[in-house]
Design a protein around this motif. Structure first.
Motif: not given
Length: 209
Positions: A103, A167, A193, A196-197, A199-201, A203-204, A208
């Motif tokens: 970050h 990622r 904002t 901050s996206q 964070q989605l990349l 989080a996991d 997949s």
């Protein structure tokens, strides 16, 4: 640091006669920073040799003797900017836990509160790389080393090597897009904002299926 800051035929404290005003101690590294500021404000094509010599306090003959050409100065300025940015990113990456460091690295690149001037590296690549092989090659090396830094952090955070690669590419694309939108004048809260996206990349860590 740029190779042009180490020209063997010029002392770092050589006296010179500036285009305007009284003589000053000539320091090539400082003159290069002066040139960088002009390129950043005006872009490469719109910057004239007179703009550069005035900002760098050099006569034309001294300019050519020390730096060789307008393009050589531009390359040196881009390399200086990118090298110093990358050094800061390395410091950030080594000073905190992996995810927090990602970050922080993205925030340091995006500089959402830095105004519409944009990023000098991104500005230069956008303007010149499509028809400047030397700049394009350096840009690719800089993006690759920055990507490798982020990949290393993601692997430390538990991502597989393959997932860390994909990622990291997505995170850098998001960040560069944020820089572009900053230059277009989007307000800082909206830029935050968007950024901050990331964070989605992060989080996991599971690929997949």
């Amino acid at each position: 640091m740029s190779r042009l800051l180490h020209q063997p035929t010029h002392s770092l404290t050589q006296q010179t006669s500036p285009v305007m005003g009284r003589p000053r101690q000539f320091v090539p590294a400082e003159a290069l920073r002066d040139a960088l500021a002009v390129f950043w404000d005006k872009g490469y094509q719109a910057t004239s040799l007179d703009d550069l010599t005035a900002a760098m306090h050099l006569s034309r003959s001294s300019f050519y003797a020390c730096f060789g050409s307008k393009h050589a100065v531009m390359m040196a300025a881009v390399e200086l900017y990118a090298d110093e940015l990358f050094a800061r990113l390395e410091t950030v990456a080594s000073s905190m836990p992996a995810v927090e460091a990602v970050h922080a690295v993205l925030a340091a690149i995006a500089e959402v509160d830095a105004g519409r001037r944009g990023c000098f590296f991104v500005n230069s690549v956008t303007e010149l790389a499509p028809h400047d092989e030397a700049l394009a090659a350096f840009a690719q090396r800089h993006v690759a080393r920055t990507g490798a830094l982020v990949v290393g952090l993601l692997e430390r955070a538990g991502f597989t090597p393959a997932l860390a690669q994909s990622r990291a590419a997505a995170l850098l694309a998001l960040t560069i897009g944020t820089i572009t939108l900053r230059k277009a004048g989007l307000p800082v809260p909206e830029l935050l904002t968007i950024l901050s996206q990331a964070q989605l990349l992060l989080a996991d860590t599971t690929p997949s299926t």
